[in-house]
Each structure stands twice: as structure tokens, then as C-alpha cells.
Design an enzyme around this catalytic site. Structure first.
Site, PDB file in Angstrom:
ATOM      1  N   LYS B  79       0.734  -0.955  -0.074  1.00 30.45           N
ATOM      2  CA  LYS B  79       0.147   0.012   0.075  1.00 30.45           C
ATOM      3  C   LYS B  79       1.019   1.198  -0.055  1.00 30.45           C
ATOM      4  O   LYS B  79       1.790   1.227   0.669  1.00 30.45           O
ATOM      5  CB  LYS B  79      -0.810  -0.184   1.430  1.00 30.45           C
ATOM      6  CG  LYS B  79      -1.896   1.001   1.236  1.00 30.45           C
ATOM      7  CD  LYS B  79      -2.729   0.876   2.551  1.00 30.45           C
ATOM      8  CE  LYS B  79      -4.018   1.873   2.902  1.00 30.45           C
ATOM      9  NZ  LYS B  79      -4.721   1.532   3.957  1.00 30.45           N
ATOM     10  N   SER B 154      -9.646   1.808   3.057  1.00 36.46           N
ATOM     11  CA  SER B 154      -8.510   2.434   2.376  1.00 36.46           C
ATOM     12  C   SER B 154      -7.707   1.499   1.416  1.00 36.46           C
ATOM     13  O   SER B 154      -6.990   2.106   0.526  1.00 36.46           O
ATOM     14  CB  SER B 154      -7.842   3.287   3.266  1.00 36.46           C
ATOM     15  OG  SER B 154      -7.036   2.708   4.107  1.00 36.46           O
ATOM     16  N   SER B 178      -9.411  -0.781   7.339  1.00 38.97           N
ATOM     17  CA  SER B 178      -9.012  -0.454   5.925  1.00 38.97           C
ATOM     18  C   SER B 178      -8.300  -1.695   5.431  1.00 38.97           C
ATOM     19  O   SER B 178      -7.988  -1.683   4.294  1.00 38.97           O
ATOM     20  CB  SER B 178      -8.014   0.498   5.987  1.00 38.97           C
ATOM     21  OG  SER B 178      -8.738   1.666   6.044  1.00 38.97           O
TER      22      SER B 178
END
Ligand SMILES: [Mg+2]
Ligand SMILES: [Zn+2]
Lengths: 494, 495, 98
Positions: B79, B154, B178
Site C-alpha cells: 500500500k 482504504s 481498512s
């Protein structure tokens, strides 16, 4: 402005906030160097640059130094202390917040005793509110043509550990504020926790000042002013003195009191010898303190604090007392020695022990040693005459082997040549003169100076002084006191 | 042969058997990425050249007989909230567009150490604030099961790349759900470890007391492999736990759930807004465990109703502070200001305000404003302090529940993946996506999302298991057992 | 609750955000709604509850005072929007005098 002369009773109220840089090798939350004077931005890392993702780790030594300082300042060291973020935007603060301590500082509630500058036989106890740890900001260098070009930012200093010491508003004169700072510096340098160099920024002072004026039977307080930008203890003293006069005149002119005006900040201009109003911020500060979630609390067990207490050793105030009683010296003399720091104390003690006479050692310290240091810009640590050698020299004076004047010659010789007292005495050709030689010398002098003999017989004993100089010329080793006594005896005996 | 980019375990076996090289695997991953990116846009940065170079080194080391790490030759995506020396780190924000970190996050360094081949950085909600990856300044990511829907957020990009068969493993971060919510939306296994289990050093902070890095994979077995590599004490993170890490492989193998007490969160099943299909998936999971011999007990978390409001005070407060550093002074986006703007507020203030206004997206600004408000004089006690106190009550609920049950079972999300654009106009609606997940972040406990079936439309569903602090092993055992008894995790999208 | 445009602007200044009128108009009601939502926390009696700032039950995490390598000037300034040979450059606090 002229001196403050007024029919009103005016009391000056002073509180100090002192930031001292702790003497760690590395910063408070990262392991970059704290060394002063490196080229800009050569002592930074992701943590102190506030880069994304970087996290702080406490420097344990900074905690230790803060505990030692707190204990020496008679503070309470609470069992739990924590870290808070103080938030404001400024380019020398790259994270947008300063890690500081808000409601649980590492040191609470202490005091420092100072000699009352108005009466040196008296001590004053200045209470402290707290002392907390925080990280320093970086340095902004504004261009001369302010507002035209960019500000340059050096983040070397950013993250350096500071202990912010906050006093109660307990000082009543500029001299007292200065005495507090001198004593604080002495204590901290003695402990080795800080260099306290104002020039290098390792000690910084803000002073909160206002006046309590007795007028029309009631007490009126003037608005509080925080003075900044003072770069020496002398500047602190002068800035406060200036501010006292300014506030009084301002009060006379405007009648403004503490209720009418919030605390304002004024800067000290050393060249102009005046404080000047600093530009008020567009918004009132709201620091939005909250506990730093990146750092865990610090829990200090009793044993650790006791262990730190045990390492403190004798503090300057206690040393002063001890020197007075142990060596039978005056308070003033003890003060002078102690105020020079641990090396001077050690030097004095060795000298006094070796000489076997504290008062004599003290007198030599105050005059000969300190004068030589001053003239040659030496430190006591590198003074050419070892304390033990000075002690031996003074012991000879005590034993009557040398008079003070001769001893000074020896001292001077030792200063200039790498030799001990014996070597200097030999090099200077100083030999003990026996009683027979002195008698012969005196007889010769008396015969050559019948006038002097007559004067002495006539009651003017001091006339003998003229012979002493002559004796010194004929034999530099002759002890003047001995010459004087022998001459007088011979005249009496006829 | 076809290269099984959906299984790290299998790729490790094939390499060890000499049937595949790291370069072959990596090239396959890069080809697959090139093929799927036009449909899902899951990467913010692709590191093709560096990946091939890393794979070549693994192959050289292998043929030289040198020791290899536990993820040698496995393509992994991270990420874009994790700092990387050799790739940009943007947090999907204009504020950090083109920003290069001078250091690797601890978890990234551990990946490299383990021999993982980093194929790129994945898209996310800006600064991890969001539940759909739509707040990204780098474009919208599609869900491989249905590109018109969100992969969740996210960590939407990190979920999408695994679900799209780009690589078997990815690293996400989880502040309020997330990792788990995108895992549920993409039919993956995604774990948020115990707070402090995995180092946060180099994880760009959103809410420091809640953030945690964790693995995403198809299976518990693969997720455990990655968790093993990233877990453990890091002296650079004061909030990392100095606790030994168990060997999770043995927990993957131990799939007997007889006697395991599974606490069912009945309240959450009656929760308003919970879609029937999600409810059904949870009930089916209960049945799976019951028939395998687990003991099912009902537990309740009395303050669960307050999770989201508590979270939406604490997270924005910390975020408002953590994001203060983005001011255009030392790095990141700096707006140009006009003479008039400079004259009005002074050049510095004008630059700060404009850089932050232009550099941040709407959701980030909203949360900064919220947090600034809740920490400001006069509101601190009513909002921030109050939330901290409720947080303790919430933690207390979990402690009590774990006295009755070894793990807790419930939903991950109220619904399956929603359509892109469906919730972007209503922040509060988006916040309610975190309904079932934020509890674990507030309490600091580990939790895992497991594939649990599909809706009638064919959209993935998940269930969540939560365990006491440091009991990741329990989640792995229970999760591996579930995957032994079900085939949900074996379904693949037809992308 | 409601937040006036002035309230929002004051907050924006504190947060160093320059919001357009349109943003202020949207943000005010949104913030108010979110604050109303979180307001339900006030229903709970937390008089006797200790605040919980971290999920960790750990204290005293620190490191010895030993130097690590710092970045070079160029590494430190690598991402600076503006720099000279040794420093970050930022706009001055005050503008040119009028
Ligand atoms: Mg301070
Ligand atoms: Zn540093």
C-alpha cells in the site's frame, strides 16, 4: 528614561522561564548529534526532519539528566510523566507540533536558594512551578531585507533536548533575577547537565515582568509583559530594569492595569537598550495539546530516583557552608571559590589541605591565582601550578621559611617555568639565612645608619623601615620581619 | 505451465522444486498487472525493472546455494502508505505526489530481507481516510469481481491486486477496518494484527494509536506467511511490542476447532442496516464451526453502538496533528501564491494555507477540520477526552467477552461492495461502513476477515473473527479451519 | 448544532487551510452533522472512567544516547520545494513593506 522616583510604593514582580539544553550526545527523540556549530542541515534524520512515517524514541540519558536537575532543584519527581504535542505551524518546526510535556511534567514544585543581592548574609528561596522536557525547534535565518527574500531554515538544532524551568513570579528585582540565573547556571554546570552557554543558545531566558503599585490605598497590577531575545545575564538585568521604568511611566500615562490588557511580548534590543513591542499574531494561540500517541509514558520507580539522588554529590550551596566551617574562611570568600565551579573548589581544597592553612590558601586563591587566571585567560583546569605545589609553597610561608613577598616571587617563577616550589626556590637562589648572618647584617646596617638608630631611640620605631630595603639589597633572602626584630633588639640592648 | 499467482505457498514450493524461477514468476506477475490495470487501476507505482532485478538476484542466490528468505521470489505489492527508498510514497495524495522517502519502512525492509519481490505501490484512500479508495488523488480503483464497484478502502488497491491475480500477497494498513473491509469486498483473507505487533516505523501516520500494518492474501495460510515476516519488535517504534512471535505455520496446520469457544455477536446480527445476505453468511459460518465441534456462545459488547462516534473523534484528532507536517515547507506540495495573496496574510501564512488547501482532498480536509475542532480550547473535554474514556469502556467490553469466548465471530461490513460513487456525497454514510471493524482498532486487538460466500449477484461476502491481544495464532487456527471446511476462498473473479 | 461560516473560517485558519466560499458552505453543515452524530457519546456516564490514550500496557520505551548516522545535507534537502546549497527556503513571515 530616568530612574524610577515616585511617591508610590512600587513592587516589581518577576517570573522566569528558562530553557536549558541538556548535555546529551544525541537529540531527545532521535540519535542525531547535538553538537553546536556544525554546517546547516548536517545533523538531521527522518525523525527530526518530521518526514512521513518517522517515529520518535526517547533518549534515556535526557530523562536521567532531567531527574538529576529536578532533584538538585528540590523538585518532586512524580512517578509518572508523559508526552504531549504542542501544535503550531512554523517553518523551524517541521512536524507542525513540538513534543513537550503539558500536564505531567517530569519535575514539579521545587526551589532554588540564592544569596540576596541586597544583603549577602541573607538567602532567598525562589520557588519553582515545574520543569519539563521538550524538543527544541530549528533555526530560521531571516534575510536582512526582511520580507523580500526567503527565510533559510537549518534543522540541526531541531529535536535537541531542553528542560524548561519555570519559576513562580517570586523575584522582586532585576538583580535578584540575575542572581537566580547565576546560581542556576552554577548548579547546572556543577552537575554537568548543561553547558548553560547563552551565546550558543544552550540557556535561554524569558522574563515575565509587571509591577504592583500602591496607589490611593489599593494595590494596582500593571499588565504582564514577557521579555524575549536577551542574550546575556546582564541583558536580562537591564531589560527588566528598563521594563520596570517603562511600565511605571506607561501606567502613569494610560492608567492601564492587568485587567485591561492581556500578556504581551516585548523583545530586548541590546544596542538600543530598550524593549520593543513584538508584532501580535493574527490569531490567539490555541496549541491543542494532546497526549502524543507515538510515545509511551515514562514511569520512574522510587529506587531509580533515589539512585539519581545518591549520585548528585555535594551541591554548591552545601559546599559554601562546608568551606566556611572546614577552612575557617569568610562567606564571601567561599562564595567566590564555589561560584567558579567544581575545578576551582577542588583546587582550593587541595591547596588548603597541603598548606595546612585554609585562610592563607583562600587569600592566595582570591588574589594571586584568580588574577593570574584573568591576566592569562587560563582555566583553573589548565593552570600551570598544580594545587599541591601551591600548597607546599604556602606551607613554607606558614613555617616562616619564606615571607609573602618572597613567596610571590616563587609563585611567579613557578607560573613561568615548569617547576615546583623547591625548584623555584633553588633557581631563585633563595636559601635560608641563619640567625648569625642576620645579626651581622643588622650590625653593619645600624653602624652605617646612626640617624635611624637615633630616631628609633627617640620613639619613632617605624624609621627602621628604611633599613629593611637596604637589607634586602644586601641579601635578598633576608626575612624582613626578622631583620626588623633583630635591629630593634640590638638598638634596645644598646 | 500456468503460474499460480494466487498462492505464495504454491509458488514457494514450485521454486524449491526447481519448476519455476523467481524471474518467471515475477514476469508473470508483471504481465498480469499490465493486463488487469486498464480495468482496475490498482497501482500508484509499478516497479517492473526493480522487480525483475530483485527476482534475478533471488535466482542467482538460489543457484549459488545461498540461504533464501521465507518469501524468496514471491511478488508482493505494498500500500502506498508505506515508505520505500526506491519508489515514490504518495499516500495517494497530491500533497505527496512524487515524494521519495530516504528510507524504507521497517515492514518493507523486512519484506526485502525475506526475499519478497516488490512489484509496486497500491492505490488507497488519500492518507488512508475512506472506505472505498475513492478519496485517492490518483484515480479510482475497481473491484476485480465487478469493476463498477469499489474494492473497499482504504487498502482498496492492495486488495484489488491480489483479487486480480497480480500477486499472491499485499500489505495494507488498518486504522478502522481498512484491511478487513476491502478483504471482505474482494473475497480475501485480511488481518489487522494486535496494536504493536507490527512496526509502524515508515507507515505514514493517519491515527497513530489505531494504525496497524497487516497482510492480505487469498488464504489464511498465505496471510500467516506474510504476517510471520512483518511481525516483531522494532526499537524504532516506541509503540511496538517486545513480545516473541509464535511460529504461525504450526497454527495453520492445527485446524481442530473442537472445544474452541466461538462468541457470536448477536447484537451485530440485529444491527439496523446489516444486509440480509451478510447476515446469512455469518449464520452459515456459525453452522460450519458448530458442525466441526466448536462451542458457540452468545456474547455482547454493550458499547458497540458507540464505536463509530468514538472512532470519529479519536481518529480525526490524531490525524489533524499527524497531517500538520504537510505544509509545503520541507517537502511535498507547495502552492504558488500571488502578490495579492502574499500581501493579504503574509507570504508564509498564505503559502501554508494554499498549499494545504490544494494539496489535500475534501475528505482529508474534513477530518483535519473535525480533529482541529475537537482538540481546540473549550471542546477538548467534551469530544476528545470523552472519546478516550468511552474507548476504555469499549476495551472493557472486549475483555469481558473474551472471558467467555476464545474468539468472536461477526460481520465485517454491513453490505457487499457498493457501486463507485454511491456514497461519495455523504461522509457519514461512508463512516458507517466501519460499523463492525473499528472496535478492534479502538481496543487494539487482532481481527481477521475471511471469505464467507457470495451474494446472489456474485459479490464476495466476509466474516470477521476477533481475538484477545497477541492471539493472532488463534485467528490463524480458527481461520485455517474454516478454510479447510469451506471453498469460498477458492473462488476467483473472471477478470 | 450549527457552525457559522465565521466558525469554519476560524477553524480553517487554525488548521492552515484556505477554504473557498463554496468549501465553507459545504463543510459547515457537514461538520455540524458529524458533530451531532458523535454527540451521542455524551449519553454515557464516564465520570469514573480513566481515559485510554493507547491500547498498549507498556511504559519506558527508550534508547541509549548513542550517535547514529545522520542524513547528508543533500539527502535532507532532497524533497525540499525550494532550497539553496545548505538550507530549506521558505517564504518569509512578513511580506514586502508597502
Ligand atoms: Mg517551551
Ligand atoms: Zn534526527
Amino acid at each position: 528614561m530616568s530612574r524610577l522616583d515616585t511617591e508610590h510604593q512600587v513592587e516589581t514582580i518577576i517570573g522566569l522561564e528558562v530553557h536549558v539544553q541538556l548535555r546529551t550526545q544525541t537529540k531527545l527523540f532521535c540519535r542525531c548529534s547535538t553538537e553546536f556549530g556544525a554546517p546547516p542541515n548536517t545533523q538531521t534524520c527522518p525523525v527530526c526532519l518530521g518526514l512521513p512515517g518517522a517515529l520518535p524514541v526517547i533518549n534515556e540519558h535526557a530523562i536521567e539528566l532531567a531527574i538529576r536537575t529536578g532533584l538538585a532543584l528540590n523538585c518532586e519527581i512524580p512517578p509518572l510523566t508523559k508526552w504531549d504535542r504542542k501544535q503550531y505551524f512554523y517553518p523551524d518546526l517541521p512536524k507542525g507540533y513540538q513534543i513537550s510535556q503539558f500536564d505531567l511534567p517530569i519535575c514539579a514544585d521545587g526551589f532554588l536558594e540564592i544569596t540576596d543581592p541586597a544583603d549577602d548574609t541573607h538567602t532567598r528561596r525562589i520557588p519553582l512551578v515545574r520543569a519539563h522536557l521538550e524538543e527544541d525547534a530549528g533555526k530560521s535565518m531571516h534575510d536582512e531585507a526582511a520580507g523580500i527574500s526567503d527565510t533559510r531554515i537549518d534543522l540541526n538544532r531541531c529535536g535537541t533536548p531542553l528542560l524548561e524551568i519555570v519559576t513562580q513570579p517570586a523575584m522582586r528585582s532585576a538583580a535578584e533575577a540575575r542572581a537566580f540565573l547565576s546560581e542556576l547556571k552554577l548548579l547546572l554546570t556543577h552537575l554537568g547537565v548543561s553547558d548553560c552557554e547563552m551565546q550558543e543558545g544552550s540557556l535561554r531566558v524569558d522574563a515575565n515582568v509587571n509591577l504592583h503599585i500602591e496607589a490611593d490605598g489599593k494595590e494596582i497590577a500593571t499588565p504582564i509583559v514577557e521579555i524575549k531575545n536577551m542574550n546575556s545575564f546582564r541583558a536580562v538585568e537591564r531589560a527588566i530594569e528598563y521594563e520596570v521604568r517603562r511600565q511605571y511611566i506607561d501606567w502613569e500615562d494610560t492608567g492601564e492595569t492587568i485587567e485591561d490588557r492581556a500578556k504581551q511580548t516585548r523583545g530586548w534590543d541590546d544596542a538600543a537598550e530598550a524593549t520593543f513591542a513584538q508584532r501580535e499574531k493574527e490569531e490567539s494561540a490555541d496549541y491543542r495539546y494532546f497526549p502524543d500517541p507515538d510515545l509511551l509514558p515514562v514511569r520512574l520507580p522510587r529506587e531509580r530516583i533515589e539512585a539519581a539522588q545518591a549520585t548528585l554529590g555535594e551541591l554548591p550551596a552545601a559546599t559554601r557552608q562546608r568551606l566556611q566551617s572546614q577552612y575557617d574562611i569568610k562567606a564571601y570568600d567561599a562564595d567566590v571559590i564555589v561560584n567558579q565551579g567544581p575545578a576551582m573548589i577542588a583546587y582550593f581544597e587541595t591547596t588548603a589541605e597541603t598548606a595546612g592553612d585554609g585562610r592563607r590558601a583562600s587569600a592566595w586563591m582570591q588574589q594571586d591565582v584568580m588574577r593570574s587566571l584573568k591576566e592569562s585567560d587560563w582555566e583553573i583546569g589548565t593552570f600551570p601550578i598544580p594545587a599541591i605545589d601551591l600548597g607546599r609553597l604556602l606551607r613554607k610561608v606558614d613555617a616562616g621559611e619564606l615571607d609573602n613577598a618572597r613567596a610571590r616571587d616563587v609563585f611567579q617563577y613557578m607560573l613561568e617555568n615548569d617547576t615546583d616550589a623547591e625548584g623555584a626556590i633553588e633557581a631563585l637562589g633563595i636559601v635560608a639565612v641563619d640567625a648569625g648572618e642576620i645579626e651581622a647584617l643588622c650590625r653593619e646596617l645600624l653602624e652605617a645608619n646612626p640617624k635611624v638608630v637615633e630616631q628609633v631611640r627617640g620613639g619613632k620605631e617605624q624609621a627602621i623601615g628604611a633599613l629593611i630595603g637596604q637589607a634586602k639589597k644586601k641579601n635578598p633572602n633576608a626575612n624582613p620581619q626578622q631583620v626588623k626584630e633583630t635591629c630593634l633588639r640590638m638598638i634596645r640592648e644598646g | 505451465m500456468s503460474i499460480p499467482l494466487d498462492s505464495a505457498t504454491e509458488l514457494l514450493r514450485l521454486q524449491a522444486a526447481g519448476e519455476l524461477s523467481a524471474v518467471q514468476i515475477t514476469q508473470a506477475a508483471l504481465d498480469r498487472i499490465a493486463a488487469t490495470e486498464p480495468q482496475i487501476s490498482a497501482f500508484t507505482h509499478r516497479a517492473d525493472e526493480a522487480a525483475i532485478a530483485a527476482a534475478e538476484k533471488i535466482d542467482r542466490d538460489r543457484s549459488a546455494g545461498l540461504p533464501l528468505g521465507p518469501l524468496a521470489g514471491i511478488p508482493v505489492a505494498v500500500k502506498d502508505v508505506l515508505c520505500t527508498r526506491d519508489m515514490p510514497t504518495t499516500c495517494s495524495s497530491k500533497m505527496l505526489a512524487g515524494y521519495h522517502s530516504p528510507y524504507d519502512a521497517t515492514v518493507v525492509a523486512r519484506l526485502r530481507q525475506a526475499g519478497a519481490v516488490l512489484v509496486g505501490k497500491t492505490n488507497m484512500d488519500e492518507f488512508a481516510m475512506g472506505a472505498s479508495t475513492e478519496t485517492s488523488a490518483m484515480g479510482v480503483t475497481g473491484n476485480p469481481w465487478d469493476p463498477s464497484r469499489t474494492p473497499g478502502g482504504s487498502s482498496g488497491g492492495a486488495a484489488a491486486v491480489v483479487a486480480a491475480g497480480n500477486c499472491p500477497l499485499s500489505l495494507g494498513s488498518d486504522t478502522g477496518g481498512s484491511i478487513r473491509q476491502p478483504a471482505a469486498f474482494c473475497s480475501l483473507t485480511g488481518m489487522k494484527p494486535t496494536y504493536g505487533r507490527v512496526s509502524r516505523y515508515g507507515l505514514v501516520a493517519f491515527a497513530s494509536s489505531l494504525d496497524q500494518v497487516g497482510p492480505m492474501a487469498w488464504t489464511v495460510e498465505d496471510a500467516a506467511l506474510l504476517l510471520q515476516v512483518i511481525s516483531g519488535f522494532d526499537p524504532a517504534d516506541s509503540t511496538s511490542l517486545d513480545e516473541s512471535v509464535p511460529n504461525f505455520a504450526s497454527d495453520v496446520a492445527a485446524t481442530d476447532v473442537r472445544g474452541l469457544r466461538i462468541g457470536v455477536l448477536r447484537d451485530s446480527l440485529d444491527q439496523e442496516g446489516l444486509e440480509p445476505e451478510v447476515r446469512r453468511a455469518v449464520l452459515e459460518a456459525i453452522d460450519v464451526y458448530r458442525s466441526a465441534g466448536a462451542e458457540i456462545v452468545d456474547v455482547s459488547l454493550p458499547h458497540s453502538h458507540y464505536w463509530v462516534p468514538t472512532y470519529y473523534v479519536i481518529a480525526p484528532c490524531e490525524a489533524s496533528s499527524n497531517l500538520s507536517r504537510y505544509d509545503g515547507a520541507h517537502y511535498g506540495y507547495r502552492a504558488a501564491i500571488s502578490d495579492a495573496e502574499a500581501a493579504e496574510r503574509g507570504p508564509l501564512l498564505a503559502t501554508y494555507c494554499k498549499s494545504r488547501d490544494e494539496g489535500f482532498g475534501a475528505e482529508v480536509k474534513r477530518r483535519i477540520m473535525l480533529g482541529t475542532y475537537a482538540l481546540s480550547t473549550g471542546y477538548y473535554d467534551a469530544y476528545y477526552l470523552k472519546a478516550l474514556k468511552v474507548r476504555r469502556l469499549i476495551r472493557g467490553d472486549f475483555d469481558a467477552a473474551f472471558a467467555q469466548a476464545d474468539v468472536l465471530l461477526g460481520p465485517v461490513t454491513p453490505s457487499a461492495a457498493f457501486r463507485l460513487g454511491e456514497k461519495t456525497d455523504d461522509p457519514l454514510q461512508m463512516y458507517l461502513c466501519d460499523l463492525f471493524t473499528v472496535g478492534a482498532n479502538l481496543a487494539g486487538i487482532p481481527a481477521v476477515s475471511l471469505p464467507a460466500g457470495f451474494t446472489a449477484e456474485g459479490l464476495p461476502l466476509g466474516v470477521q473473527l476477533q481475538a484477545p491481544p497477541l492471539q493472532e495464532a488463534r485467528l490463524i487456527r480458527a481461520g485455517a479451519a474454516f478454510q479447510k471446511l469451506t471453498t469460498h476462498h477458492a473462488q476467483r473473479p473472471t477478470l | 448544532m450549527s457552525l457559522s461560516g465565521a466558525d469554519v473560517r476560524k477553524l480553517a485558519l487554525l488548521a492552515r487551510l484556505e477554504l473557498s466560499d463554496a468549501e465553507v458552505a459545504v463543510l459547515g453543515p457537514q461538520l455540524a452533522r458529524i458533530l451531532d452524530f458523535v454527540e451521542q457519546l455524551s449519553e454515557l456516564d464516564t465520570e469514573e472512567v480513566e481515559p485510554m490514550t493507547t491500547a498498549l500496557d507498556v511504559v519506558n520505551r527508550w534508547a541509549p544516547d548513542k550517535l547514529h548516522r545522520s542524513l547528508t545535507v543533500d539527502e535532507a534537502l532532497a524533497a525540499a520545494p525550494r532550497r539553496d546549497e545548505s538550507c530549506f527556503l521558505v517564504p518569509p513571515v512578513l511580506g514586502p513593506a508597502h
